[in-house]
Design an enzyme around this catalytic site. Sequence first.
Site, PDB file in Angstrom:
ATOM      1  N   ASN A 155      30.664  40.193  32.079  1.00 32.77           N
ATOM      2  CA  ASN A 155      30.914  39.052  31.181  1.00 32.77           C
ATOM      3  C   ASN A 155      29.697  38.145  30.994  1.00 32.77           C
ATOM      4  O   ASN A 155      29.449  37.653  29.899  1.00 32.77           O
ATOM      5  CB  ASN A 155      32.140  38.258  31.644  1.00 32.77           C
ATOM      6  N   GLU A 254      33.030  36.657  44.496  1.00 26.74           N
ATOM      7  CA  GLU A 254      33.455  35.737  43.429  1.00 26.74           C
ATOM      8  C   GLU A 254      34.382  36.552  42.540  1.00 26.74           C
ATOM      9  O   GLU A 254      33.940  37.471  41.853  1.00 26.74           O
ATOM     10  CB  GLU A 254      32.240  35.222  42.662  1.00 26.74           C
ATOM     11  N   CYS A 288      35.147  33.756  34.129  1.00 19.66           N
ATOM     12  CA  CYS A 288      36.133  33.639  35.219  1.00 19.66           C
ATOM     13  C   CYS A 288      36.689  32.232  35.319  1.00 19.66           C
ATOM     14  O   CYS A 288      37.762  32.021  35.870  1.00 19.66           O
ATOM     15  CB  CYS A 288      35.482  34.038  36.530  1.00 19.66           C
ATOM     16  N   GLU A 467      28.897  30.465  47.204  1.00 14.38           N
ATOM     17  CA  GLU A 467      27.463  30.576  46.933  1.00 14.38           C
ATOM     18  C   GLU A 467      27.051  29.273  46.254  1.00 14.38           C
ATOM     19  O   GLU A 467      27.870  28.395  46.025  1.00 14.38           O
ATOM     20  CB  GLU A 467      27.163  31.826  46.097  1.00 14.38           C
TER      21      GLU A 467
HETATM   22  P1  NAD Z   1      35.244  44.869  37.922  1.00  9.62           P
HETATM   23  O1  NAD Z   1      35.732  44.443  39.257  1.00  9.62           O
HETATM   24  O2  NAD Z   1      35.987  45.911  37.202  1.00  9.62           O
HETATM   25  O3  NAD Z   1      33.749  45.414  38.031  1.00  9.62           O
HETATM   26  C1  NAD Z   1      32.709  44.625  38.570  1.00  9.62           C
HETATM   27  C2  NAD Z   1      31.639  45.549  39.151  1.00  9.62           C
HETATM   28  O4  NAD Z   1      32.180  46.252  40.262  1.00  9.62           O
HETATM   29  C3  NAD Z   1      31.139  46.603  38.171  1.00  9.62           C
HETATM   30  O5  NAD Z   1      29.755  46.753  38.366  1.00  9.62           O
HETATM   31  C4  NAD Z   1      31.884  47.854  38.617  1.00  9.62           C
HETATM   32  O6  NAD Z   1      31.238  49.059  38.302  1.00  9.62           O
HETATM   33  C5  NAD Z   1      31.923  47.646  40.122  1.00  9.62           C
HETATM   34  N1  NAD Z   1      32.995  48.341  40.828  1.00  9.62           N
HETATM   35  C6  NAD Z   1      34.237  48.630  40.369  1.00  9.62           C
HETATM   36  N2  NAD Z   1      34.948  49.256  41.343  1.00  9.62           N
HETATM   37  C7  NAD Z   1      34.136  49.347  42.427  1.00  9.62           C
HETATM   38  C8  NAD Z   1      34.282  49.893  43.737  1.00  9.62           C
HETATM   39  N3  NAD Z   1      35.431  50.439  44.141  1.00  9.62           N
HETATM   40  N4  NAD Z   1      33.229  49.817  44.597  1.00  9.62           N
HETATM   41  C9  NAD Z   1      32.070  49.245  44.212  1.00  9.62           C
HETATM   42  N5  NAD Z   1      31.869  48.725  42.981  1.00  9.62           N
HETATM   43  C10 NAD Z   1      32.890  48.763  42.104  1.00  9.62           C
HETATM   44  O7  NAD Z   1      35.118  43.532  37.072  1.00  9.62           O
HETATM   45  P2  NAD Z   1      34.736  43.396  35.532  1.00  9.62           P
HETATM   46  O8  NAD Z   1      35.869  43.929  34.716  1.00  9.62           O
HETATM   47  O9  NAD Z   1      33.367  43.940  35.340  1.00  9.62           O
HETATM   48  O10 NAD Z   1      34.652  41.801  35.360  1.00  9.62           O
HETATM   49  C11 NAD Z   1      35.728  40.982  35.027  1.00  9.62           C
HETATM   50  C12 NAD Z   1      36.329  40.372  36.272  1.00  9.62           C
HETATM   51  O11 NAD Z   1      35.335  39.672  36.989  1.00  9.62           O
HETATM   52  C13 NAD Z   1      37.404  39.332  35.976  1.00  9.62           C
HETATM   53  O12 NAD Z   1      38.449  39.492  36.892  1.00  9.62           O
HETATM   54  C14 NAD Z   1      36.708  38.013  36.225  1.00  9.62           C
HETATM   55  O13 NAD Z   1      37.541  36.940  36.561  1.00  9.62           O
HETATM   56  C15 NAD Z   1      35.808  38.378  37.349  1.00  9.62           C
HETATM   57  N6  NAD Z   1      34.674  37.444  37.441  1.00  9.62           N
HETATM   58  C16 NAD Z   1      34.672  36.511  38.434  1.00  9.62           C
HETATM   59  C17 NAD Z   1      33.627  35.592  38.518  1.00  9.62           C
HETATM   60  C18 NAD Z   1      33.564  34.526  39.589  1.00  9.62           C
HETATM   61  O14 NAD Z   1      32.529  33.899  39.721  1.00  9.62           O
HETATM   62  N7  NAD Z   1      34.621  34.279  40.317  1.00  9.62           N
HETATM   63  C19 NAD Z   1      32.605  35.640  37.589  1.00  9.62           C
HETATM   64  C20 NAD Z   1      32.656  36.603  36.579  1.00  9.62           C
HETATM   65  C21 NAD Z   1      33.695  37.507  36.512  1.00  9.62           C
HETATM   66  O1  6OD Z   2      27.642  29.409  36.898  1.00 10.20           O
HETATM   67  C1  6OD Z   2      27.664  30.177  37.859  1.00 10.20           C
HETATM   68  O2  6OD Z   2      26.847  30.141  38.773  1.00 10.20           O
HETATM   69  C2  6OD Z   2      28.724  31.191  37.937  1.00 10.20           C
HETATM   70  N1  6OD Z   2      28.766  31.916  39.086  1.00 10.20           N
HETATM   71  C3  6OD Z   2      29.556  31.363  36.907  1.00 10.20           C
HETATM   72  C4  6OD Z   2      30.594  32.302  36.882  1.00 10.20           C
HETATM   73  C5  6OD Z   2      31.260  32.535  35.756  1.00 10.20           C
HETATM   74  C6  6OD Z   2      32.288  33.526  35.701  1.00 10.20           C
HETATM   75  O3  6OD Z   2      32.518  34.260  34.765  1.00 10.20           O
END
Ligand code: NAD
Ligand code: 6OD
Length: 486
Positions: A155, A254, A288, A467
């Site tokens: 994202n 995260e 997120c 973090e």
């Molecule tokens: P995802 O968990 O599907 O994938 C994230 C990464 O993990 C990718 O690089 C993927 O290839 C890898 N991955 C997937 N399965 C794995 C495994 N079993 N072992 C190791 N690596 C693996 O997430 P996404 O669809 O790419 O992103 C969207 C999600 O991320 C949403 O749930 C969003 O809320 C979350 N997100 C959270 C934050 C935060 O800061 N809390 C920030 C951005 C996105």
């Molecule tokens: O701003 C940041 O440092 C951060 N970790 C943002 C995360 C956004 C989630 O999609």
Amino acid sequence: MFVKLIQNYIDGRFVSGVGEFADLNPADGTTIAQVAEAGQSQVHEAVQAARRALSGEWGRLGIRERAARLHRIADGIEKRFDCFVQAEVADTGKPISLASKLDVPRAAANFRVFADLIQTAGLESFQTETGDGRSALNYAMRKPLGVVGVITPWNLPLLLLTWKVAPALACGNTVVVKPSEETPATATLLAETMQEAGIPRGVYGVVHGFGPGSAGEFLTRHPDVKAITFTGESKTGAAIMKAVAPTVKPVSFELGGKNAAVVFADCNFDETVKGLAEAVFLNTGQVCLCAERVYVERRIFATFVDALKQKAESLNPGWPTDEKSNLGPLISARHRQKVLSYYRLAQKEGATLITGGDVQKFGDHRDHGFYVQPTVYTGLAETARCVQEEIFGPVCHIAPFDSEQEAVAMANDTRYGLAASIWTSDLQRGHRIAQQMNVGITWVNCWFLRDLRTPFGGVGLSGVGREGGMHSLNFYSELNNICIRL
Ligand code: NAD
Ligand code: 6OD
């Protein structure tokens, strides 16, 4: 037709993989590049190169010189600003205005902030007196963890990758990154910047691929990877936690969110509607921190719903490269299926559709892309799946409340706990409600306003650890307490 190949970066060299997969433009579904998928032995090579780099030139650099190199990486990102923006826009489909204002400037800022912080970060020391007349001086020393595995989502690809790589390098570690398979381009572009900035081979490695049975899993299971920092879905976090258990690595997670916004009748109405339109629709709701649950004091509920509807309908979904566009597509056909399934589920669960609820049609090539309409619902029960589960699209549900107590209870009624925002002109109330939010980050009268030194992370399904600022430095360091008898 020649399609460019996005390569892995292992031991300072750009290399192809054991296979290739397609990188699609989410705006029209066309293939923009092929990506070299790293096999298990290549992930191993990348980790071994990163290990060797720890005892090479990189390991011998003092903090000042390490910080200077981090600033050079930031300079390199700024020098290639347009390349980074174009790559990010093509991979994600996000509007060019967003990539130029948020993603790429933040990537450079991540390196600058941690370059500065590592030079001034203090550590604990204690003068100790025991009851039997002995005394000692205790002080803590910061050491790198070793090779850190960095796994990131699609994202905010460059922003989130550099948010982890910068502090890891500032602390003297080396990293192997596994960017999302949906958005591989900027991680490889960053490798070029690393070379130009004089970062020794092996310090930054990139392995492309997927999660289970691919580069992601190979990295998490590797015994020489000393820590995993991950951003992504909660269920992926759970899978990684299981995978790292046998080698007992520290993790920083995260994860997802189902964030609440609480709007009081005394808010600055126009500012709040503007702020919440951003909190719901920015990056097509694929942040997120986005608000998917909006709670509004009943006195202004109807007016607020109408105002957010107007905002949703005045968004300009368009080609990502069009400066006037402010709403891009979703990342993939698969993700669009997921979001549309929630749009349909909302109807089944008894929602009132205020606006949107379907695919966005244009009558041109964008119809092969992954656009959906910005969507607002009301009328769901708090127990509805659409109110409890993360959708990760341009959508929110709005519900009324009658008292502070009720608002707090509704906002906290979730298994997630990443972020919340409170909108009120009463500052005391702002503090009072913010302190009751069961989340890692609460904004009052703003959203996604970041100071990179502050703790960032979530509770419950939203993550493990924090973090940001010193929290990052502490995660990416091993502390050795030294006790000297005086
Ligand atoms: P995802 O968990 O599907 O994938 C994230 C990464 O993990 C990718 O690089 C993927 O290839 C890898 N991955 C997937 N399965 C794995 C495994 N079993 N072992 C190791 N690596 C693996 O997430 P996404 O669809 O790419 O992103 C969207 C999600 O991320 C949403 O749930 C969003 O809320 C979350 N997100 C959270 C934050 C935060 O800061 N809390 C920030 C951005 C996105
Ligand atoms: O701003 C940041 O440092 C951060 N970790 C943002 C995360 C956004 C989630 O999609």
